[in-house]
Enzyme design. Sequence first.
Site, PDB file in Angstrom:
ATOM      1  N   TYR A  41       0.832  -1.217   0.000  1.00  0.00           N
ATOM      2  CA  TYR A  41       0.000   0.000   0.000  1.00  0.00           C
ATOM      3  C   TYR A  41       0.855   1.252   0.000  1.00  0.00           C
ATOM      4  CZ  TYR A  41      -4.357  -2.466   0.112  1.00  0.00           C
ATOM      5  OH  TYR A  41      -5.414  -3.255  -0.268  1.00  0.00           O
ATOM      6  N   ARG A  67       1.787   1.727  -3.522  1.00  0.00           N
ATOM      7  CA  ARG A  67       0.662   2.265  -4.315  1.00  0.00           C
ATOM      8  C   ARG A  67       0.400   3.724  -3.975  1.00  0.00           C
ATOM      9  NH1 ARG A  67      -4.509  -1.275  -3.784  1.00  0.00           N
ATOM     10  NH2 ARG A  67      -5.276   0.042  -5.467  1.00  0.00           N
ATOM     11  N   VAL A  85      -9.891   3.232  -5.449  1.00  0.00           N
ATOM     12  CA  VAL A  85      -9.524   3.766  -4.121  1.00  0.00           C
ATOM     13  C   VAL A  85      -8.501   4.892  -4.272  1.00  0.00           C
ATOM     14  CG1 VAL A  85      -9.985   1.538  -3.011  1.00  0.00           C
ATOM     15  CG2 VAL A  85      -7.671   2.044  -3.837  1.00  0.00           C
ATOM     16  N   ASP A  86      -8.219   5.274  -5.547  1.00  0.00           N
ATOM     17  CA  ASP A  86      -7.090   6.180  -5.810  1.00  0.00           C
ATOM     18  C   ASP A  86      -7.368   7.648  -5.477  1.00  0.00           C
ATOM     19  OD1 ASP A  86      -7.693   5.693  -9.390  1.00  0.00           O
ATOM     20  OD2 ASP A  86      -8.633   7.121  -8.031  1.00  0.00           O
ATOM     21  N   HIS A 142     -15.152   0.591  -2.619  1.00  0.00           N
ATOM     22  CA  HIS A 142     -14.086  -0.283  -2.109  1.00  0.00           C
ATOM     23  C   HIS A 142     -13.155   0.447  -1.155  1.00  0.00           C
ATOM     24  CE1 HIS A 142     -14.637  -3.052  -5.849  1.00  0.00           C
ATOM     25  NE2 HIS A 142     -15.627  -3.157  -4.973  1.00  0.00           N
ATOM     26  N   CYS A 166      -2.399   3.399  15.796  1.00  0.00           N
ATOM     27  CA  CYS A 166      -3.499   4.334  16.016  1.00  0.00           C
ATOM     28  C   CYS A 166      -3.063   5.426  16.988  1.00  0.00           C
ATOM     29  CB  CYS A 166      -4.693   3.572  16.596  1.00  0.00           C
ATOM     30  SG  CYS A 166      -6.065   4.630  17.083  1.00  0.00           S
TER      31      CYS A 166
END
Length: 237
Positions: A66, A69, A102-103, A118, A146
């Site tokens: 990820y 990406r 999701v871009d 998505h 988190c």
Amino acid sequence: MTEISFVKQRITAARSLTVLSGAGISAESGVPTFRGPGGLWKNHRAEELATPEAFQRDPILVWSWYQWRRKLLSTKAPNPAHTALVSLESAVEHFTLITQNVDGLHQSAGSRTVITLHGDIWKVRCTGCDRVFEETSLNLPALPRCPVCERLLRPHIVWFGEEIDAKKLSLAIDACHSCEVMLVIGTSAIVQPAASFASLAKEAGALIVEINPNPALHDCADVSLTGTAAEIVPQLL
Ligand code: APR
């Protein structure tokens, strides 16, 4: 009358238009599609990495995919197809854009009503407290934590085998039932439930228009504009 002018006429007459987009709409922005050439990453396919099991087994590997990406997407910009949809949105009374992507390119082009079916690669979700955060940093740690409960963060993306957000799904299905015209742009129509949206809309009486150099909807499409999104979508304005 050409097919394009027929579609333009129907869009002009329509009070409600729904668009379903897939990876193909971002191809001309330089974003590799999933099932086309370039859809690989270090010899892994999305199907192997975008799963809860893969994340459980090797969160560092999944996060590094990820991160790769996100870094790649941070250099990409919306193309004329994305921007044409922004103009269409303001020209049609009831406009809904459902994207499998999701871009974030629709959002950065200026689209307002985007159902990110998505998920969104620019958001993360806590595996502990379920909080969702905008997160655009390109230098996240290998295993981001988190800020509230310090448990592991995951991409806020729907992985294979996971449920789509119920609210988003019902909005998307409503938009299939209520539209007079549906544009299906750049999707191989393989992954459910998005793969069934065109037939839902067709059953409800919509005109189905596919825009794809390799048509995937076959007899479900009333009009098949075989070409690329950046070349065709601006002609529909
Ligand atoms: N313009 C329009 N369509 C294009 C273009 C282009 N320039 N280039 C390729 N296409 C088409 C291809 O012919 C193909 O039909 O875009 C489609 C891309 O298909 P996929 O790579 O399967 O992408 P998509 O349909 O969005 O995948 C659906 O699968 O991997 C999961 O969650 C992921 O959202 C994704 C889902």
